[in-house]
Design a protein around this motif. Sequence first.
Motif, mmCIF file in Angstrom:
data_model
loop_
_atom_site.group_PDB
_atom_site.id
_atom_site.type_symbol
_atom_site.label_atom_id
_atom_site.label_comp_id
_atom_site.label_asym_id
_atom_site.label_seq_id
_atom_site.Cartn_x
_atom_site.Cartn_y
_atom_site.Cartn_z
ATOM 1 N N TRP D 313 0.959 -1.196 -0.029
ATOM 2 C CA TRP D 313 -0.062 -0.050 -0.057
ATOM 3 C C TRP D 313 0.994 1.176 0.084
ATOM 4 O O TRP D 313 1.760 1.232 0.753
ATOM 5 N N GLU D 314 0.620 2.198 -0.739
ATOM 6 C CA GLU D 314 1.343 3.529 -0.913
ATOM 7 C C GLU D 314 0.905 4.664 -0.483
ATOM 8 O O GLU D 314 -0.530 4.981 -0.737
ATOM 9 N N TRP D 315 1.431 5.370 0.589
ATOM 10 C CA TRP D 315 0.855 6.531 1.167
ATOM 11 C C TRP D 315 1.220 7.445 0.165
ATOM 12 O O TRP D 315 1.870 7.698 -0.546
ATOM 13 N N THR D 316 -0.095 8.352 0.067
ATOM 14 C CA THR D 316 -0.193 9.451 -0.571
ATOM 15 C C THR D 316 -0.209 10.577 0.345
ATOM 16 O O THR D 316 -0.679 10.761 1.288
ATOM 17 N N GLU D 317 0.020 12.034 -0.423
ATOM 18 C CA GLU D 317 -0.200 13.280 0.393
ATOM 19 C C GLU D 317 -1.507 13.604 0.421
ATOM 20 O O GLU D 317 -1.973 14.521 1.320
ATOM 21 N N SER D 318 -2.471 12.983 -0.219
ATOM 22 C CA SER D 318 -4.198 13.281 -0.186
ATOM 23 C C SER D 318 -4.680 12.872 1.029
ATOM 24 O O SER D 318 -4.608 11.877 1.885
ATOM 25 N N ALA D 319 -5.572 13.929 1.696
ATOM 26 C CA ALA D 319 -6.293 13.492 2.609
ATOM 27 C C ALA D 319 -7.740 12.632 2.257
ATOM 28 O O ALA D 319 -7.862 12.872 0.991
ATOM 29 N N TYR D 320 -8.202 11.972 2.885
ATOM 30 C CA TYR D 320 -9.372 11.274 2.656
ATOM 31 C C TYR D 320 -10.706 11.925 2.316
ATOM 32 O O TYR D 320 -11.000 12.383 3.792
ATOM 33 N N LEU D 321 -10.948 12.410 1.498
ATOM 34 C CA LEU D 321 -12.278 13.255 1.367
ATOM 35 C C LEU D 321 -13.186 13.006 0.390
ATOM 36 O O LEU D 321 -13.055 11.976 -0.582
ATOM 37 N N PRO D 322 -14.266 13.334 0.291
ATOM 38 C CA PRO D 322 -15.439 12.628 -0.489
ATOM 39 C C PRO D 322 -15.157 13.379 -2.088
ATOM 40 O O PRO D 322 -14.739 14.448 -1.998
#
Lengths: 382, 382, 382, 382
Positions: D313-322
Amino acid sequence: MTLLEEYLQIRKYSEQICEPLQTEDYVVQPVVDVSPPKWHLGHTTWFFETFILKPFSANYQVYNDDYNFVFNSYYETVGNRVIRTDRGNLSRPSVNEIYQYRAYVDEAMTIFLNTPLKDEVTELLVLGFNHEQQHQELLLTDIKYILGNNPLFPVYTKDKKEILASENESGLIDISAGIYEIGYEGTGFSFDNELNKHKVYLHDFAISKTLVSNAEFLEFIKAGGYENFNYWHSEGWDWVKSNGITSPMYWHLIDEEWFNYTLDGLLPIDPNAPVSHVSYYEAYAYASWSGMRLPTEFEWEVAAKSFNWGERWEWTESAYLPYPGFSKAPGAIGEYNGKFMVNQKVLRGASIATPQNHSRITYRNFFHPHLRWQYTGIRLVK
Amino acid sequence: MTLLEEYLQIRKYSEQICEPLQTEDYVVQPVVDVSPPKWHLGHTTWFFETFILKPFSANYQVYNDDYNFVFNSYYETVGNRVIRTDRGNLSRPSVNEIYQYRAYVDEAMTIFLNTPLKDEVTELLVLGFNHEQQHQELLLTDIKYILGNNPLFPVYTKDKKEILASENESGLIDISAGIYEIGYEGTGFSFDNELNKHKVYLHDFAISKTLVSNAEFLEFIKAGGYENFNYWHSEGWDWVKSNGITSPMYWHLIDEEWFNYTLDGLLPIDPNAPVSHVSYYEAYAYASWSGMRLPTEFEWEVAAKSFNWGERWEWTESAYLPYPGFSKAPGAIGEYNGKFMVNQKVLRGASIATPQNHSRITYRNFFHPHLRWQYTGIRLVK
Amino acid sequence: MTLLEEYLQIRKYSEQICEPLQTEDYVVQPVVDVSPPKWHLGHTTWFFETFILKPFSANYQVYNDDYNFVFNSYYETVGNRVIRTDRGNLSRPSVNEIYQYRAYVDEAMTIFLNTPLKDEVTELLVLGFNHEQQHQELLLTDIKYILGNNPLFPVYTKDKKEILASENESGLIDISAGIYEIGYEGTGFSFDNELNKHKVYLHDFAISKTLVSNAEFLEFIKAGGYENFNYWHSEGWDWVKSNGITSPMYWHLIDEEWFNYTLDGLLPIDPNAPVSHVSYYEAYAYASWSGMRLPTEFEWEVAAKSFNWGERWEWTESAYLPYPGFSKAPGAIGEYNGKFMVNQKVLRGASIATPQNHSRITYRNFFHPHLRWQYTGIRLVK
Amino acid sequence: MTLLEEYLQIRKYSEQICEPLQTEDYVVQPVVDVSPPKWHLGHTTWFFETFILKPFSANYQVYNDDYNFVFNSYYETVGNRVIRTDRGNLSRPSVNEIYQYRAYVDEAMTIFLNTPLKDEVTELLVLGFNHEQQHQELLLTDIKYILGNNPLFPVYTKDKKEILASENESGLIDISAGIYEIGYEGTGFSFDNELNKHKVYLHDFAISKTLVSNAEFLEFIKAGGYENFNYWHSEGWDWVKSNGITSPMYWHLIDEEWFNYTLDGLLPIDPNAPVSHVSYYEAYAYASWSGMRLPTEFEWEVAAKSFNWGERWEWTESAYLPYPGFSKAPGAIGEYNGKFMVNQKVLRGASIATPQNHSRITYRNFFHPHLRWQYTGIRLVK
């Protein structure tokens, strides 16, 4: 206005904010997020001393070596002595001593600003102005917290109104899908987190011209909004339950009537005023209940040309993240914004606590989603 | 001395203790056990207002109804409004307002004490005297904490010495086994926890004439006493580890030399002074290391006729428990002592913070075993 | 019975206690004070291996080097590897492996106990017997906790009754004031905390022949005992409020009727049975409400010759403190009791979880005042 | 493959994952994020029983009414009885009982799936498949945690390899600025959080073809990456300091050599394998130190067609949002994803714990930034 004039005006305004206070009000720290007013006065002074006078003003004599760890707050070690320096535990330096410190630094700055400045110094100076203005915003909201959580509900001042203008226009503004430009570009000051100007694709949306009012928020309360987990994030619901939240901050139900603490004392809720002192969790839950949603910070920035803003910081759905091409400045100044870019939400706009000339359409404020002591409000989007 | 004279003298002494303070020093509460000086001044006043003036002085007008929940500290609810009233979070009432409150109550008491008093009132009055004297002791040690944990190490006053008298005599006092009488009997004042006078059987013991000195305690530190769990209770060892304890409170090792904070500022350790500001855990560990033990409170009471005491509260091995026949007074006054009789250790003697006429050989003080901000010391027994 | 026979009998009894369990029941640790049954089985085995076989049995091969830190629980470091070894987090060694470990050590012990033993070894062996018996007591109460806090309320066994005998005699026993002898003296085994036999002066008292019953305790509940802070210690009241305590442990109010979990499953409260699973705080509050008090451990020891005891551990008012002349044994064995002598309360008697031959009138058990998973009961004194 | 065949295959795979376990391994819950394997087996079964059999299968008899609150985990109340049901505290139902529960439900499902299904049911069924596959991923990583935090370091199996394929290609892939389409569109299954397909504007970027390797991460450690706060978020630095983090999870420095726990036991670090078991904080700090950054989830989705992924699994800079237009399904199913959309970070890709057919390029996983027990890795972007 010269830089010196601007400096003196800003410095004076911090002290004006504190004029209504009694000495005791300068000292306390009721929760970790709220700093004692005297700490704000000292810390902003330490900023000019540390980043301008010490490195650039020849022969400057530091006012008091010990102030570095009192007002820096990063250092808790003095030689071999380790002391807890929680801000609200420190009765010294006294308020008088801090005003003397301010006068000493202001005098040294006045002399220094009458000499020719390198560009690098001008840049730091303007950062110092904006830094002190940010603290002015916190200073007022921290004072409100200190007085508003006192069971005697003391009045701050009869002169500072929390509602500036009535909002006449209602309805929605339609914005069409397309590529928009976001972020700051220009020759004035901006924080590093507003850079760089960049493209964002937005979908069609319609945004409200007005903020949610106290009367509207009361409907949510009456409809059981605080008791129905369906409207809430899982974390928001935990926050509601474990803190026993049943209304915005500063609200009190007394003999079946809602009051709220204001800078003007404890007053009945004004139904037409924008609701304030809500957390992101509450803003989201209200939006869920109403069948709408919060705007992203990009939607807000694009639409804000078309509505009035500036009384309440407005919660957005956006997480606080770096813009494309964001890079930290080198050195201690580089710590300014980047290191907070996780687990916080962006607020847009400004509030009645914001100093004049310290707001712009690209300004990004940010707080953890549970915090409510700022003048936070709600604008909805479809 | 009349009761009125005694009242006025005691009330004045509380204010004298605060004379060296700046306004800010009255406000802070750096840890939960330390109350802000202004709270002590208000709370002791509230005691006379609530238990004497309100029930017994006809036509007495309460100074301010809201003070009940500020200075009582048991009530956190105002009508439907619930407010956190942690003492150190309250900037109001201000110090000036509290001094006005004291003056108002003192004036009402002066008038009242010039009228004939029922026995019941006299009894409550004397309890109020002793209550305020207990707070005077805390007031001074709380002030020391507030100043001594400030990284600027401000001086309280050059006039208050922490060492009163040199102790010349050394050696042990032998006491023979037998039945002894313990507890207060007489016509003067005592707290309920000193009653009743009762018999206790003691075994042979020998008790030191002097308290353990700083020089002796330094030997324990140098011998690794804080690193060897064999000397400690299991709980004491957890306390040492989780708090990183390596010396008595207020001690600082600076450039290889030991200093301690005193009311007179940061000074080198005086090797001949009795060690102070140690927890029960440390007192026990020192005793273990030395091959001796702490006295029980009964041994102390029997032997104390034969040695000097009064500079340091002395930790005993005794848990704080009721004496045979102990019973609570009815009503709110009955809460005074009994409800604390679990998980605390008895201290005997008095300290330099104890007001004159407020110590006696049967007096039982008590604190949780980890606390050290009182002037606590160590006396050994074989 | 030879020492070997005694050894084998005691070892077998630990395994008999576990016979009704399923494998999963051996593993969990629902709260910090409750250990997994498999840990008890391993730890008691490790005790014999570490203190008898390793130092005294020539050529003994340690079963598994890693078991030292699994069953010792004091060591959390393996070489440079630091691992959290909370007992309830460890699925391995498995239950089967632990039974194999027991068999291995028992075989080695059998061979060893057939050789002539030095006095020093016999003494350690008897300590090991008593150590395993103490764990048998915990084993049963820990099993009760594990099953009794499972929402399926599984039955442990239909054969183990929690009430052994009906108590016929009621009324009080009067004891006259005087000097009494307390503590163990003799040639049998006792723990170090029961030594030495010494004199104590007691005042007149009258002690109940019977324990407080469930029916009597229900009266306290119905009278609002859990809602009135006047009956409680200040700490006890905090404990009630912050844990929402409204009845003894294992009690459940179902459709207006009180049930309690027993080894036999969830059953209606037996009104005649002695109340059990109460904390010291509850025992004290009940006594306060009833107008009586708890006995001291000395009163108990003197009076216990005259009443039946042994079904419930009985809370006393006494803090757990050293007897006159108490001294620790040297070495690891010396850690056994002394280091716990602060902030705990003495229990006297024994309970239905106590193995045969493991109780005596001088036995001192001790627990923190809030704990209730032992079979604790209440006896009153006037 | 029919729906029934798919059902049986998925159900069987959950049990296959558990084959190497001993009974005890099914029971423990060493930290709150890790569930006992037996809970996963029961909970996934409860899902089919509750959402398919109970509402849609006529005459279905619930297996055991009490299982609702054991496997639902939202209900902690039984009638008037309130019981703590932390998953790791429950020894019952036993592992055998849970396998019987699975067999009972599988039998009922087999009969039910041989009848004609409404569309609504098919949709729920496919959701149930994906739900169980999500739990299979957690099941394996929870097992690794349970065994890997045991000081005996037991082997799970020699057959499950943590490295699937060597990655040959290195270098960067360049992607040009422009509008891209993001999100799921099609007739297959996707979670609600992948919908709807929508446009996003991306700026130029270059993304690495390979994941950061253990050897590369060791360079970061050796360069003092864990000791220099400049590389970290403010929250990340607090996490490092308060947890004493000095390496990825499961790493142990033994005699100057780095080992890590794998499903195959404790083994020397493989320098060529992708680094795994790092938190988002560590991924960000590594990227900062390397002068690069993490991709956004949109950059990842666009670029992923051009590189191999699926081991970590690769971490992204993105927050989890709709996503734009996101809406919750009505009813309990609607709780599935939306309520977690705050304070979490998006992970993209899949890992060796992901079941076959359970990954796709639009899949969005999400965790709090401090968690590391998944097979998380790092891919860099410029």
